[in-house]
Scaffold this motif. Structure first.
Motif, PDB file in Angstrom:
ATOM      1  N   VAL A   6       0.851  -1.193   0.000  1.00 46.65           N
ATOM      2  CA  VAL A   6       0.000   0.000   0.000  1.00 46.65           C
ATOM      3  C   VAL A   6       0.884   1.241   0.000  1.00 46.65           C
ATOM      4  N   ARG A   7       0.593   2.149  -0.897  1.00 51.33           N
ATOM      5  CA  ARG A   7       1.350   3.399  -1.007  1.00 51.33           C
ATOM      6  C   ARG A   7       0.468   4.571  -0.567  1.00 51.33           C
ATOM      7  N   ARG A   8       1.077   5.722  -0.419  1.00 50.47           N
ATOM      8  CA  ARG A   8       0.424   6.965   0.044  1.00 50.47           C
ATOM      9  C   ARG A   8      -0.166   6.774   1.437  1.00 50.47           C
ATOM     10  N   ILE A   9       0.720   6.515   2.386  1.00 45.33           N
ATOM     11  CA  ILE A   9       0.336   6.345   3.784  1.00 45.33           C
ATOM     12  C   ILE A   9       0.742   7.592   4.542  1.00 45.33           C
ATOM     13  N   LEU A  10      -0.180   8.138   5.304  1.00 44.70           N
ATOM     14  CA  LEU A  10       0.103   9.302   6.139  1.00 44.70           C
ATOM     15  C   LEU A  10       0.273   8.842   7.573  1.00 44.70           C
ATOM     16  N   ILE A  11       1.391   9.206   8.202  1.00 45.53           N
ATOM     17  CA  ILE A  11       1.598   8.988   9.632  1.00 45.53           C
ATOM     18  C   ILE A  11       1.130  10.282  10.297  1.00 45.53           C
ATOM     19  N   PRO A  79      -6.298  12.471  -0.237  1.00 44.45           N
ATOM     20  CA  PRO A  79      -5.472  11.786  -1.225  1.00 44.45           C
ATOM     21  C   PRO A  79      -4.697  10.594  -0.674  1.00 44.45           C
ATOM     22  N   PHE A  80      -4.891  10.243   0.593  1.00 46.62           N
ATOM     23  CA  PHE A  80      -4.135   9.148   1.194  1.00 46.62           C
ATOM     24  C   PHE A  80      -4.939   7.857   1.179  1.00 46.62           C
ATOM     25  N   TYR A 115      11.710   6.082   6.103  1.00 48.93           N
ATOM     26  CA  TYR A 115      11.708   7.437   5.567  1.00 48.93           C
ATOM     27  C   TYR A 115      10.540   7.644   4.611  1.00 48.93           C
ATOM     28  N   GLY A 116       9.992   8.852   4.652  1.00 48.97           N
ATOM     29  CA  GLY A 116       8.975   9.241   3.691  1.00 48.97           C
ATOM     30  C   GLY A 116       9.627   9.606   2.379  1.00 48.97           C
ATOM     31  N   SER A 117       8.825   9.759   1.361  1.00 46.33           N
ATOM     32  CA  SER A 117       9.332  10.115   0.049  1.00 46.33           C
ATOM     33  C   SER A 117       8.726  11.442  -0.381  1.00 46.33           C
ATOM     34  N   GLN A 118       9.557  12.347  -0.872  1.00 44.60           N
ATOM     35  CA  GLN A 118       9.100  13.682  -1.257  1.00 44.60           C
ATOM     36  C   GLN A 118       8.121  13.650  -2.433  1.00 44.60           C
TER      37      GLN A 118
END
Length: 149
Positions: A6-11, A79-80, A115-118
């Motif tokens: 799963v992509r686009r995960i908000l912590i 968008p998450f 790490y998050g991705s820009q």
């Protein structure tokens, strides 16, 4: 999450709920009919509310650690795809850094840094900006830039 990348995960340090987008459940080929506790009303910090379709428990793998998480499934999380809130952060004993866009936690084998991705962060910001504005009707402020990790 359950053998699905799963992509686009908000912590989100401010979220008291762990949220999952219903469209991702469908992509995982899981049934929405078996959800527990349907109809719970969730409210955001801006006062907006949405009704949960129900809860689902899914295994979440972060690094080498897998933890079963109870998610509230919602239709309009855009968008998450997923929001991991204080519940997940607490059980994982996560230390987060918004400056470095990373979370860190300890395991028996040592420290794990995620790490998050820009690029996805900017894409999610762009989607949010196109969808709406803040409650004063003005455009959302530009994000501060940090180097990619």
């Amino acid at each position: 999450m359950r053998d699905f990348d799963v992509r686009r995960i908000l912590i989100d340090l401010g979220s008291s709920a762990d949220l999952f987008q219903a469209s991702v459940i469908n992509q995982m080929r899981l049934e929405l009919s078996g959800l527990e506790n349907p109809g719970r009303i969730l409210s955001g910090f801006n006062g907006a509310t949405t009704t949960s379709l129900g809860d689902i428990v899914l295994p979440v793998q972060a690094g080498l650690v897998t933890l079963n998480v109870r998610f509230s499934v919602v239709e309009d999380l855009s968008p998450f795809n997923v929001i991991l809130g204080r519940t997940w952060l607490h059980y994982m004993k996560v230390i987060s850094s918004t400056y470095h866009q990373m979370v860190s936690f300890l395991t028996e084998d040592g420290q794990i840094d995620l790490y998050g991705s820009q690029l996805p962060a900017r894409q999610c910001y762009q989607i949010a900006q196109e969808v709406g504005s803040n409650k004063d009707g003005e455009p959302l402020p530009e994000p501060t830039s940090a180097p990619d990790q």
